[in-house]
Design a protein around this motif. Sequence first.
Motif, PDB file in Angstrom:
ATOM      1  N   THR A 132       9.636  -7.982   3.692  1.00  0.00           N
ATOM      2  CA  THR A 132      10.802  -7.366   4.310  1.00  0.00           C
ATOM      3  C   THR A 132      11.854  -7.074   3.251  1.00  0.00           C
ATOM      4  O   THR A 132      11.828  -7.628   2.145  1.00  0.00           O
ATOM      5  CB  THR A 132      11.411  -8.285   5.381  1.00  0.00           C
ATOM      6  OG1 THR A 132      11.922  -9.475   4.746  1.00  0.00           O
ATOM      7  CG2 THR A 132      10.375  -8.674   6.422  1.00  0.00           C
ATOM      8  N   LYS A 155       8.805   4.948  -1.709  1.00  0.00           N
ATOM      9  CA  LYS A 155       8.255   4.506  -0.429  1.00  0.00           C
ATOM     10  C   LYS A 155       8.109   2.991  -0.355  1.00  0.00           C
ATOM     11  O   LYS A 155       7.947   2.428   0.728  1.00  0.00           O
ATOM     12  CB  LYS A 155       6.900   5.160  -0.172  1.00  0.00           C
ATOM     13  CG  LYS A 155       5.852   4.846  -1.220  1.00  0.00           C
ATOM     14  CD  LYS A 155       4.529   5.551  -0.920  1.00  0.00           C
ATOM     15  CE  LYS A 155       3.857   5.004   0.305  1.00  0.00           C
ATOM     16  NZ  LYS A 155       2.502   5.568   0.489  1.00  0.00           N
ATOM     17  N   ALA A 156       8.136   2.306  -1.528  1.00  0.00           N
ATOM     18  CA  ALA A 156       8.006   0.845  -1.522  1.00  0.00           C
ATOM     19  C   ALA A 156       8.456   0.294  -2.867  1.00  0.00           C
ATOM     20  O   ALA A 156       8.438   0.989  -3.892  1.00  0.00           O
ATOM     21  CB  ALA A 156       6.565   0.426  -1.231  1.00  0.00           C
ATOM     22  N   GLU A 178       6.935   2.324  -6.035  1.00  0.00           N
ATOM     23  CA  GLU A 178       5.847   3.129  -5.474  1.00  0.00           C
ATOM     24  C   GLU A 178       6.448   4.363  -4.811  1.00  0.00           C
ATOM     25  O   GLU A 178       7.335   4.252  -3.964  1.00  0.00           O
ATOM     26  CB  GLU A 178       5.051   2.308  -4.455  1.00  0.00           C
ATOM     27  CG  GLU A 178       3.888   3.056  -3.848  1.00  0.00           C
ATOM     28  CD  GLU A 178       3.133   2.237  -2.815  1.00  0.00           C
ATOM     29  OE1 GLU A 178       2.240   2.803  -2.149  1.00  0.00           O
ATOM     30  OE2 GLU A 178       3.460   1.035  -2.651  1.00  0.00           O
ATOM     31  N   MET A 225      11.746  -2.602   5.372  1.00  0.00           N
ATOM     32  CA  MET A 225      10.557  -3.139   4.702  1.00  0.00           C
ATOM     33  C   MET A 225      10.517  -2.635   3.271  1.00  0.00           C
ATOM     34  O   MET A 225      10.463  -1.429   3.034  1.00  0.00           O
ATOM     35  CB  MET A 225       9.278  -2.723   5.431  1.00  0.00           C
ATOM     36  CG  MET A 225       9.154  -3.262   6.846  1.00  0.00           C
ATOM     37  SD  MET A 225       8.982  -5.069   6.910  1.00  0.00           S
ATOM     38  CE  MET A 225       7.410  -5.309   6.052  1.00  0.00           C
ATOM     39  N   ALA A 226      10.562  -3.576   2.318  1.00  0.00           N
ATOM     40  CA  ALA A 226      10.465  -3.173   0.913  1.00  0.00           C
ATOM     41  C   ALA A 226       9.060  -2.697   0.595  1.00  0.00           C
ATOM     42  O   ALA A 226       8.868  -1.789  -0.220  1.00  0.00           O
ATOM     43  CB  ALA A 226      10.838  -4.338   0.009  1.00  0.00           C
ATOM     44  N   ASN A 227       8.069  -3.315   1.211  1.00  0.00           N
ATOM     45  CA  ASN A 227       6.675  -2.884   1.115  1.00  0.00           C
ATOM     46  C   ASN A 227       5.946  -3.421   2.341  1.00  0.00           C
ATOM     47  O   ASN A 227       6.554  -4.070   3.195  1.00  0.00           O
ATOM     48  CB  ASN A 227       6.018  -3.348  -0.203  1.00  0.00           C
ATOM     49  CG  ASN A 227       6.124  -4.847  -0.398  1.00  0.00           C
ATOM     50  OD1 ASN A 227       5.550  -5.625   0.350  1.00  0.00           O
ATOM     51  ND2 ASN A 227       6.872  -5.265  -1.417  1.00  0.00           N
ATOM     52  N   ASP A 228       4.652  -3.166   2.417  1.00  0.00           N
ATOM     53  CA  ASP A 228       3.910  -3.536   3.631  1.00  0.00           C
ATOM     54  C   ASP A 228       3.931  -5.037   3.911  1.00  0.00           C
ATOM     55  O   ASP A 228       3.813  -5.446   5.068  1.00  0.00           O
ATOM     56  CB  ASP A 228       2.458  -3.058   3.521  1.00  0.00           C
ATOM     57  CG  ASP A 228       2.343  -1.546   3.602  1.00  0.00           C
ATOM     58  OD1 ASP A 228       3.295  -0.927   4.140  1.00  0.00           O
ATOM     59  OD2 ASP A 228       1.342  -0.988   3.129  1.00  0.00           O
ATOM     60  N   VAL A 262      13.428   1.347   2.832  1.00  0.00           N
ATOM     61  CA  VAL A 262      13.000   0.394   1.811  1.00  0.00           C
ATOM     62  C   VAL A 262      14.064  -0.661   1.568  1.00  0.00           C
ATOM     63  O   VAL A 262      13.759  -1.845   1.367  1.00  0.00           O
ATOM     64  CB  VAL A 262      12.664   1.140   0.498  1.00  0.00           C
ATOM     65  CG1 VAL A 262      12.322   0.158  -0.616  1.00  0.00           C
ATOM     66  CG2 VAL A 262      11.508   2.105   0.717  1.00  0.00           C
ATOM     67  N   ASP A 273       5.927   8.390  -2.968  1.00  0.00           N
ATOM     68  CA  ASP A 273       5.011   9.221  -2.194  1.00  0.00           C
ATOM     69  C   ASP A 273       4.710  10.506  -2.957  1.00  0.00           C
ATOM     70  O   ASP A 273       5.122  10.675  -4.112  1.00  0.00           O
ATOM     71  CB  ASP A 273       5.591   9.509  -0.807  1.00  0.00           C
ATOM     72  CG  ASP A 273       6.930  10.232  -0.874  1.00  0.00           C
ATOM     73  OD1 ASP A 273       7.244  10.829  -1.928  1.00  0.00           O
ATOM     74  OD2 ASP A 273       7.676  10.200   0.131  1.00  0.00           O
ATOM     75  N   HIS A 303       7.765  -3.302  -5.168  1.00  0.00           N
ATOM     76  CA  HIS A 303       6.944  -4.503  -5.283  1.00  0.00           C
ATOM     77  C   HIS A 303       7.458  -5.353  -6.447  1.00  0.00           C
ATOM     78  O   HIS A 303       7.458  -4.894  -7.604  1.00  0.00           O
ATOM     79  CB  HIS A 303       5.477  -4.139  -5.539  1.00  0.00           C
ATOM     80  CG  HIS A 303       4.897  -3.203  -4.517  1.00  0.00           C
ATOM     81  ND1 HIS A 303       4.205  -3.642  -3.405  1.00  0.00           N
ATOM     82  CD2 HIS A 303       4.906  -1.837  -4.446  1.00  0.00           C
ATOM     83  CE1 HIS A 303       3.809  -2.591  -2.693  1.00  0.00           C
ATOM     84  NE2 HIS A 303       4.218  -1.492  -3.309  1.00  0.00           N
TER      85      HIS A 303
END
Length: 393
Positions: free
Chosen positions: A85, A116-117, A108, A79-82, A75, A110, A119
């Motif tokens: 980057t 996991k991310a 976010e 990739m910080a989220n989908d 993270v 899991d 935002h």
Amino acid sequence: MIWPFKRSETRSTNQAPGGDSYWQDFAALRTGNKNPEGLAAVWACVSLISETLASLPFAVYQGNDKVRSHPLHKVLNRMANDGTTAFEFRESMTAAVLLSGNAFARIERDHTGQVKALHQIRDVSVLRLPSGKLAYEYSDNGRVVRLLQGECLHLRGRLGNDGVLGMSPIQIARSTFDLALEEQQHGVSTFRNAGRLSGVLESAATLKPEQRDSLKQSWQAQYSGTGNAGRTAVLEAGLTFRPISMSLQDAEWLASRQFSVEEVARIFRCPPTLIGDLRNGTYSNSSEMFRAFVVTTLRTWMTRWEQAIEAVCLSEAARNTFYVEHSAEGLLRGDSTTRAAFYASGIQAGWLKPSEARELENLPPIDGLDDFTANDGKAPTTPTPPYPSKEAE
């Protein structure tokens, strides 16, 4: 591997309003219809700090070892989220803090509770719940969403009087930015009028209102704007033109613009040479100012990030085992000579291993490389297969 994590609280289902509310008027960061980011010096300072910080490796450590398999490592570095980057996320968050004093991101997790991310969210209201903890509310497609303290990454600058929100340098030093914006607008208006300062048309006769309007429109159409610069004015009916304003030189406009650059750089603690002001820059002092920038300015923001991440992205149990830290050695990537000297001095002094230097350069490991000091100072080499000699042929 299951990483240690334990939730300290659970989400409230009734979404009851909290006690005190803290919020920031982000529109107040603008001065009228002008945005301080429109100043070249502001943009340069914010870009210098945010881009440099976002480019540094941000590793998760256990003791002295990097733990690349930890979920948080991806993270922070990939990739910080989908859709964002890690570089884009960290750059945007840092820029937001530099301008507004605060930046927020929804965490976010899991099913095991690991991050996991991240935002980034905007226009956030901060609430203090009756329990004393904070909650964060923002709008998501018209729906108000509340995040608990452990569900929101709150990156902030120097704390204000409320002890919750960070202070915005734009708001604290508003007069400095106001002056710089007005100086910039003065230059735009002056050159928009072909570099001619305002004045008056004088006439011995008394003009009727419609004559004055017609004369004004005719004068502006013929002699205003950069396209009409240098044209010769033809004055009729005894009209004379008398300028009433100081010239740009008399007003020392250029000197004021240069001083504004220094003021902005001082507020963001950026050496002027690093944002393109090379009037007093030399090779030697520029190198020293860059070092001072890393030690005094960048180090502060690295520490803010590291402690903010550890506070909410690692549980209390995990913080006893893991920690996050930037690697400032990445700043040397652009200078191969300095980088080589740095590695050589570290290896000779014994505080850096050759294998660690190769890892910093993203080079594959070589077996036995760290044992070269026991081999008469010669690094291990790959055996050369025997080849037939010419005599054998």
